[in-house]
Design an enzyme around this catalytic site. Structure first.
Site, PDB file in Angstrom:
ATOM      1  N   LYS A 170     160.050 -21.169 -11.645  1.00  0.00           N
ATOM      2  CA  LYS A 170     161.304 -21.564 -10.142  1.00  0.00           C
ATOM      3  C   LYS A 170     160.365 -22.721  -9.255  1.00  0.00           C
ATOM      4  CE  LYS A 170     162.054 -19.254  -6.557  1.00  0.00           C
ATOM      5  NZ  LYS A 170     162.531 -17.763  -5.907  1.00  0.00           N
ATOM      6  N   ASP A 188     166.813 -18.732  -8.567  1.00  0.00           N
ATOM      7  CA  ASP A 188     166.558 -17.602  -7.593  1.00  0.00           C
ATOM      8  C   ASP A 188     167.461 -17.373  -7.644  1.00  0.00           C
ATOM      9  OD1 ASP A 188     168.629 -19.135  -6.459  1.00  0.00           O
ATOM     10  OD2 ASP A 188     167.538 -19.961  -4.692  1.00  0.00           O
TER      11      ASP A 188
END
Length: 301
Positions: A170, A188
């Site tokens: 991420k 997320d």
């Protein structure tokens, strides 16, 4: 009613959700999604893969109209600042990170500076972001790795970034997409929630979600898709109480009704610029329609 009232009506009309209707008093009401074929008999026909892909791409197009100013909500001036800020954003808000990093980067503007810092002094600077001891270890460790292995420069490859302390996929995709222009999907908590609500995936594994969503959209859309979905999740499609009645894409949402459907009540749930409040960045980019966030200890203007 004077010019001010007329202007408010015009602005409301411009920002009305696609497919929205007006009451006799001019109040904008989000249009509920159309009933699925077969709903009257209680046997709705399952959505085909092709139909889901078309609906997903239409959501992306309409979010692009709702959030033409979507952007990464971390303040940064270079790849190193973005990398550190993204690591610090774990388990806290971008706003709190943005309020914390000015002092950090003033004291340690380069990887070499941060790698040579006194850990206790770094901990004190980043304390507002929470988990400050673990985060200090990560940002000092990645700074040392940048100094020793990459000549003090942030690498522009996924395989290099994920080897740095505290950097996962991420974080790597945030840096690649926004500092290097390399397309990537940032999964997320907001992205995960909305991808499931929109039936793009049934998984709760970030890597699987990334792969499944990547198969739906052209690679060129990945970075901006991430921004738009995250913007929508933060402003309208909240975790606990989504503002369904103020959502501009209800006609495309199979989860409509999970949140507040009354338009007036839903509008009170809107956050950041959609609710007339300051945003998360102290230094938002040009074109952002909201107010800048206040510095740490400051008050919103």
């Amino acid at each position: 009613m004077g010019e001010h009232g007329a202007s408010k009506r015009v602005n409301a009309a411009k920002s009305a959700p696609r497919g929205a209707a007006k009451t006799a008093k001019g109040t904008v009401v989000a249009k509920a999604p159309a009933a699925r074929k077969g709903a009257s008999t209680g046997a709705a026909k399952p959505e085909s893969r092709l139909a889901m892909v078309r609906r997903a791409r239409k959501i992306n197009r309409e979010l692009a109209e709702v959030y033409p100013y979507a952007h990464p909500e971390l303040d940064f001036r270079n790849p190193f600042e973005l990398l550190v800020a993204t690591v610090l954003s774990a388990q806290t808000t971008d706003l709190r990170v943005n309020q914390t990093t000015p002092a950090l980067f003033a004291a340690y503007p380069t990887p070499e500076d941060l790698a040579a810092a006194v850990p206790e002094e770094v901990e004190e600077l980043i304390r507002p972001t929470g988990f400050f001891r673990a985060k200090t270890k990560s940002i000092m460790g990645l700074s040392a790795a940048l100094r020793d292995e990459f000549g003090g420069e942030v690498p522009g490859r996924l395989e290099d970034l994920v080897k740095l302390p505290g950097v996962g996929r991420k974080t790597a995709f945030v840096v690649l997409g926004n500092a290097f222009g390399v397309p990537g999907i940032t999964v997320d908590t907001h992205f995960m929630r909305l991808a499931r609500r929109w039936k793009w995936t049934e998984s709760d594994d970030p890597v699987k979600i990334e792969a499944e969503v990547a198969a739906i959209f052209p690679k060129s859309e990945w970075t901006m898709l991430s921004h738009r979905v995250i913007f929508h999740g933060r402003r309208i499609c909240h975790a606990r109480k989504p503002a369904c009645g103020a959502c501009p894409i209800t006609h495309l949402c199979p989860s409509y009704g999970e949140g507040e459907t009354d338009p007036e009540k839903a509008r009170k749930l809107l956050k950041y610029e959609k609710g007339g409040f300051p945003g998360q960045r102290l230094n938002p980019p040009p074109g952002y329609p909201g107010r800048p966030a206040p510095p740490l200890g400051g008050t919103a203007s």
